[in-house]
Structures are given as structure tokens and as C-alpha cells.
Scaffold this active site. Sequence first.
Site, mmCIF file in Angstrom:
data_model
loop_
_atom_site.group_PDB
_atom_site.id
_atom_site.type_symbol
_atom_site.label_atom_id
_atom_site.label_comp_id
_atom_site.label_asym_id
_atom_site.label_seq_id
_atom_site.Cartn_x
_atom_site.Cartn_y
_atom_site.Cartn_z
ATOM 1 N NE ARG A 116 9.392 -5.784 3.086
ATOM 2 C CZ ARG A 116 8.665 -5.691 1.985
ATOM 3 N NH1 ARG A 116 8.667 -6.688 1.110
ATOM 4 N NH2 ARG A 116 7.953 -4.603 1.738
ATOM 5 C CE LYS A 131 -7.638 -0.692 4.144
ATOM 6 N NZ LYS A 131 -7.656 -2.168 4.170
ATOM 7 C CG ASP A 147 -6.536 -5.681 4.708
ATOM 8 O OD1 ASP A 147 -5.863 -5.080 5.555
ATOM 9 O OD2 ASP A 147 -6.401 -5.492 3.474
ATOM 10 C CB SER A 203 11.855 -0.612 4.845
ATOM 11 O OG SER A 203 11.740 -1.942 4.373
ATOM 12 C CB ILE A 222 -0.991 -0.003 1.181
ATOM 13 C CG1 ILE A 222 -2.098 1.028 0.941
ATOM 14 C CG2 ILE A 222 -0.293 0.251 2.504
ATOM 15 C CD1 ILE A 222 -2.971 0.759 -0.254
#
Length: 312
Positions: A38, A91, A169, A36, A14
Site C-alpha cells: 500500500r 503467526k 486467527d 508495503s 500487527i
Amino acid sequence: MSKRRIAIIGLGKIAQDQHLPVVGKSADFELVAVTSQRGLGHGGVPSFRTPAEMYAAVPGIEAVAICTPPEVRHAIAVEAIAAGKDVMLEKPPAATLTEIDDLKRRAAAAGRVLFATWHSQFNPAVDEARALLAAAGLKSLRIEWREDVRKWHPGQDWVFEPGGFGVFDPGINALSIFVRILPGTAFVESAELTYPANRQTPIAARLAFKSDIAGAPALSADFDWREQGDEKWHMMIETGDGRSARLFKGGAALSIDGKTVIEAPSEEYERIYVRFAELLAERRSEVESAPLTLVADAMMIGKRLTTDPFAW
């Protein structure tokens, strides 16, 4: 007027699809850092493994957009508020209602702006539908929010783990529109939640609602992550004065009696950043928890059904 210095925490799908491009063209914000786990980066701005490292290295950050999975958002937001940052939350704003209530208290005590975004509400067709129902009343409304989880969450096992919300979700986007356009308050009356035999969150859900709306309209929702082909993100509405309306394309378009009356480009994320800038200028928080409450209620009273194991 200079742009506000913002950082994005969490560079998942997202953030990459929406937040980064929108901030990149924003007249209100300048991206100055990212976080991040990652080790991902973006556009040459500094990238850090943890928010703490980022705050220490880039002290001029004014605000953060938290785009991580929901189960870790509370701790990250608490840290951001303590560091003196204003906070935008993807969200759903948190994994539990207690967490979002805690964040509201912390932000208020610290004088920070907290913005819980519901991007699907930020479509002109949603406002048009709200005005329609306020004027004409409501006889029935049925949500159909069906998509392919393999397309929208490819390989993302976290969505099927506790705190990942499963089909809620995307379904919570529909519920955010639902609570926005209703001329009253809805309550979950019953729910059937379908879980893959090997997963911890539902892949499908059917909900029925009661409400305090005059005339006791029929209200229901059908969420499913097993849809093949095109997504079905729409609401079928019968108004109190007998008209048939359809809110579709995820809330970007509205038709009445078969005629499209409004259809706008999907600029939800552009609008939430404009709204965040407005709230920052006003030094005011905006935290709507009703969509999350409906999900929590469905999980509390829902009947559990089991289906075949799910594999990517």
C-alpha cells in the site's frame, strides 16, 4: 556489539501495533527498510512495494520479519531465504502444513535461521502454568477465547477469505499456549465450526480434544468473534491434585484457587525479538507447527454450521 539489520515486510495492524515499536527500542535489531504493497512507510526508513525491490536497494539486510496475511507468507519467505536472509514469521507461520514443512527444508538447505513465532507462548505465566501441570497433573482444561472481530480486525475482509483462518486467527494463540502447557499431546476429537452465510471462514468454533495424558482429562475450546465488551482470553484449569487455576489476560496472568500468583506486563513481542536474536547467534531455527496442525485437524473433521451473514 552492533545491531542486526532487519526489515519488516507487511505494515498491517500487527506490524504497526507491535513489531515497529518493539524493533524501535530493541537492543538487538535496527530497522533499515520496510515493504508495503500500500506504499506505507515508517520513521523515514526506505519503503518499497516489493521485497525484491528492497533487497536490490538495501543489500545489507540480514533478517526479515514477515507480517503479511498468512496466505502469502510462504512465497515471501521462499524469496527471502533465496536472497540469503534469516526469517521471522508472524503467526500462523503459513497457510498450510505443507508450506511450513517446505520452508523448514529450504531454510535448512540454505543455512538460514527460520523462526515461527507464537507470541502468546512468551509470557511468564505460561511457563508457570506448564510447570504447575507437569507437577500436579491435569483433570480438565477449557479454553475460552472470545473477542469482537470488529475491534481487532476492523474492515479486514481477508480474515474471512480462504487462508484467512477466521476465528482461528486469534484462536491459534490459545492453541499455542495449550500445546505449550499440556503434559502430553492433544488430538482434535470433534469440532463444530460456525460460518456466516456470506463468508468463507468460521466466526466461531467449539472443539473437543482427546489426549495421551494420564487420567484422560476433559479438554475443550470455545472460540467466538462475536463477543461484545471485554475480551475473554482465558483457560479454566482443574489440576490433578484438585486445585483450580485460571490462565488469563491472554496468558499474561495465572491464578490458583482464586489467588493471582503471577501477572506480568504484556511483553510478548519484546520476548520474541530477544528469542530471534538468540537463535541468530546460535544459527538455529525454531519452528513449532502443532498449533497449526490442530487448526487443520479441526477444519478437516469439523461439522459446518451456518449463521447470519456478517457485515462490518
